[in-house]
Scaffold this active site. Structure first.
Site, PDB file in Angstrom:
ATOM      1  N   HIS A 211      -4.958 -44.348 -12.895  1.00  0.00           N
ATOM      2  CA  HIS A 211      -4.183 -44.391 -11.694  1.00  0.00           C
ATOM      3  C   HIS A 211      -5.468 -45.969 -11.146  1.00  0.00           C
ATOM      4  O   HIS A 211      -6.357 -45.529 -11.662  1.00  0.00           O
ATOM      5  CB  HIS A 211      -4.178 -43.226 -10.451  1.00  0.00           C
ATOM      6  CG  HIS A 211      -5.177 -42.914 -10.469  1.00  0.00           C
ATOM      7  ND1 HIS A 211      -6.540 -42.551  -9.490  1.00  0.00           N
ATOM      8  CD2 HIS A 211      -5.732 -41.379 -11.127  1.00  0.00           C
ATOM      9  CE1 HIS A 211      -7.279 -42.316  -9.818  1.00  0.00           C
ATOM     10  NE2 HIS A 211      -7.084 -41.286 -10.683  1.00  0.00           N
ATOM     11  N   ASP A 231     -13.702 -42.055 -10.817  1.00  0.00           N
ATOM     12  CA  ASP A 231     -12.075 -41.908 -10.493  1.00  0.00           C
ATOM     13  C   ASP A 231     -11.808 -42.887  -9.630  1.00  0.00           C
ATOM     14  O   ASP A 231     -11.079 -42.772  -8.693  1.00  0.00           O
ATOM     15  CB  ASP A 231     -11.665 -41.024  -9.523  1.00  0.00           C
ATOM     16  CG  ASP A 231     -10.484 -39.798  -9.786  1.00  0.00           C
ATOM     17  OD1 ASP A 231     -10.406 -38.973  -9.324  1.00  0.00           O
ATOM     18  OD2 ASP A 231      -9.580 -40.575 -10.394  1.00  0.00           O
ATOM     19  N   GLU A 265      -1.736 -41.754  -6.751  1.00  0.00           N
ATOM     20  CA  GLU A 265      -1.877 -40.902  -8.284  1.00  0.00           C
ATOM     21  C   GLU A 265      -2.670 -39.946  -7.073  1.00  0.00           C
ATOM     22  O   GLU A 265      -2.264 -38.170  -7.539  1.00  0.00           O
ATOM     23  CB  GLU A 265      -2.818 -41.353  -9.531  1.00  0.00           C
ATOM     24  CG  GLU A 265      -2.758 -40.277 -10.332  1.00  0.00           C
ATOM     25  CD  GLU A 265      -3.965 -39.313 -10.062  1.00  0.00           C
ATOM     26  OE1 GLU A 265      -4.628 -38.460 -10.301  1.00  0.00           O
ATOM     27  OE2 GLU A 265      -5.011 -39.138  -8.853  1.00  0.00           O
ATOM     28  N   GLU A 266      -3.586 -40.636  -6.512  1.00  0.00           N
ATOM     29  CA  GLU A 266      -4.424 -39.289  -5.733  1.00  0.00           C
ATOM     30  C   GLU A 266      -3.425 -38.148  -4.370  1.00  0.00           C
ATOM     31  O   GLU A 266      -3.821 -37.335  -3.769  1.00  0.00           O
ATOM     32  CB  GLU A 266      -5.214 -39.555  -4.881  1.00  0.00           C
ATOM     33  CG  GLU A 266      -6.256 -40.558  -5.852  1.00  0.00           C
ATOM     34  CD  GLU A 266      -6.807 -39.575  -6.362  1.00  0.00           C
ATOM     35  OE1 GLU A 266      -7.964 -39.432  -7.002  1.00  0.00           O
ATOM     36  OE2 GLU A 266      -6.892 -38.485  -6.309  1.00  0.00           O
ATOM     37  N   ASP A 293      -7.642 -41.606 -17.777  1.00  0.00           N
ATOM     38  CA  ASP A 293      -9.021 -41.113 -15.551  1.00  0.00           C
ATOM     39  C   ASP A 293      -9.983 -41.050 -16.101  1.00  0.00           C
ATOM     40  O   ASP A 293      -9.967 -39.943 -15.940  1.00  0.00           O
ATOM     41  CB  ASP A 293      -7.513 -40.646 -15.031  1.00  0.00           C
ATOM     42  CG  ASP A 293      -7.708 -39.749 -13.795  1.00  0.00           C
ATOM     43  OD1 ASP A 293      -7.451 -38.877 -13.400  1.00  0.00           O
ATOM     44  OD2 ASP A 293      -8.675 -40.345 -13.766  1.00  0.00           O
ATOM     45  N   HIS A 370     -13.853 -38.243  -5.120  1.00  0.00           N
ATOM     46  CA  HIS A 370     -12.879 -38.142  -3.632  1.00  0.00           C
ATOM     47  C   HIS A 370     -14.395 -38.143  -3.100  1.00  0.00           C
ATOM     48  O   HIS A 370     -13.571 -37.946  -1.494  1.00  0.00           O
ATOM     49  CB  HIS A 370     -11.879 -36.954  -4.377  1.00  0.00           C
ATOM     50  CG  HIS A 370     -11.190 -37.096  -4.880  1.00  0.00           C
ATOM     51  ND1 HIS A 370     -10.068 -35.791  -5.049  1.00  0.00           N
ATOM     52  CD2 HIS A 370     -10.715 -38.135  -6.331  1.00  0.00           C
ATOM     53  CE1 HIS A 370      -9.343 -36.023  -5.713  1.00  0.00           C
ATOM     54  NE2 HIS A 370      -9.640 -37.282  -7.069  1.00  0.00           N
TER      55      HIS A 370
HETATM   56 ZN   LIG Z   1      -8.654 -39.732 -10.557  1.00  0.00          ZN
END
Ligand SMILES: [Zn+2]
Length: 402
Positions: A211, A231, A265-266, A293, A370
């Site tokens: 992603h 990420d 994706e998130e 990922d 994140h």
């Molecule tokens: Zn990820």
């Protein structure tokens, strides 16, 4: 504890929300209701008041009806409590969500069936290509992608970052008539999935994807600082370098190779899910899917952790043998990740064989994802770890292709 908010603070909160130019205006209000599937372990943690939200639980999975605003809570718990990058899957209807949790048979099929010839016999070609992979190019791509404020699926910078990947892949593939770079459009949100197809003599497909979106914070994510260096700029840079080495070496595949930078994706594996569904609908033959990922945080004693659940066992064994054959200096093992952990779950859900080599044991993965702290500096400002995954991806493609 209740406390009173000073008057001027109230003013600025309202002010902020009115003046925000973000794409979310194009989409129904934040109390839009969605049907999602997630591991029952996660739903029990997030929705303590079961009667309110969880509509169905079976096969260890739950169908939950949520409001858009619940997503922050869910992904936070999925990440903090269960070390899952995604953690849930969004569906367009209750019926579709129910089908997903009840459809254990295609997941079992994708898990247990051997889909390809996993012999290893392309030594000279693989070693030659492995020698051509460059850390500096991976690092530069991570630096560029993490320089966008965020790559959120509904933000302006999230569109700009996809445009950048599109142009980068276009320039890599330019001059090759067998290569097509295109945008896979999604109807219900603005961020596209970017695809590069290297056509072979056979229409059987090998998919290498990850992603491209990033996320941080719980509120107003379209304007949050979410560099997402690990990420998942690292995965996109790993895919790009794999694609680049194959093109620059003049490699002509027998099968058809598909490189993908998934959107959204998130927020529920949405881009990869729509892509996997379209492959199923087209009756595409997929020999294997490799999910990349998070490849650049060397947090554990293992260099590579192969995700063992919601993936294909035979293909996982094949990847283990490829590491032992071509990268014997690396340590690897199997680890579990849970349902909807990342985009491989979208392919497994459609009955396709998928695997997900991951940067570290789950318990030792990058703790900064994140957040605004997910920067390249957390990996020593280099891409040495991701380089290992480029080499594995090259071995995977060339051996599966022949
Ligand atoms: Zn990820």
């Amino acid at each position: 504890m209740f406390f009173s908010i000073p008057r001027f603070v109230v003013g600025s909160l309202i002010l902020v929300s009115i003046t925000q130019p973000s794409f979310s205006k194009a989409h129904p209000s934040s109390n839009k209701r969605l049907f999602v599937t997630m591991g029952s372990d996660l739903s029990e943690k997030v929705f303590t008041n079961k009667s309110q939200k969880v509509l169905e639980s079976t096969n260890g999975l739950s169908v939950v009806e949520i409001e858009v605003d619940d997503m922050g809570n869910i992904s936070h718990e999925a990440h903090e409590g269960f070390h899952r990058c995604g953690g849930f899957m969004v569906h367009e209807s209750y019926e579709k969500a129910l089908e997903e949790v009840q459809n254990d048979s295609s997941r079992q099929f994708a898990k247990n069936v051997s889909f390809a010839d996993y012999s290893i016999n392309q030594g000279s070609q693989v070693n030659a290509r492995i020698g051509e992979a460059r850390e500096i190019r991976i690092r530069k791509m991570i630096q560029k992608l993490s320089s966008f404020k965020n790559r959120y699926f509904e933000s302006e910078t999230g569109l700009e970052s996809q445009e950048y990947i599109f142009n980068e892949w276009k320039s890599i593939g330019s001059g090759r008539s067998d290569i097509e770079v295109k945008k896979f459009k999604h109807n219900s949100w603005p961020q596209d999935t970017i695809i590069a197809v290297m056509r072979g003599s056979s229409d059987e497909k090998i998919v290498i994807g990850g992603h491209a979106d990033s996320i941080a914070g719980w509120w107003n994510r379209s304007r949050a600082t979410a560099p997402g260096a690990d990420d998942n700029a690292s995965g996109i840079a790993t895919i790009t370098e794999t694609f680049r080495v194959l093109v620059e070496s003049g490699y002509r595949p027998e099968k058809t190779l598909v490189f993908a930078a998934y959107a959204a994706e998130e927020v529920g594996l949405r881009g990869s899910k729509e892509m996997a569904e379209s492959f199923k609908k087209n009756n595409d033959t997929v020999l294997g899917v490799l999910q990349l990922d998070m490849t650049n945080y060397n947090g554990s004693d293992w260099d590579i952790a192969l995700v063992s659940d919601f993936t294909n066992e035979e293909q996982n064994k094949f990847l283990g043998s490829l590491i032992d054959t071509y990268l014997p200096q690396l340590k690897w093992g199997y680890d579990r990740c849970g349902y909807a952990c990342s985009d491989h779950a979208s392919w497994t859900g459609q009955g396709f064989p998928a695997s997900a080599p991951f940067e570290a044991r789950k318990s030792k993965m990058n703790p900064h994802i994140h957040t605004g702290r997910d920067t390249l500096s957390q990996s020593g400002d280099n891409a040495n770890h991701a380089l290992k995954f480029v080499k594995l991806a090259l071995a995977y493609v060339i051996e599966l292709d022949n």
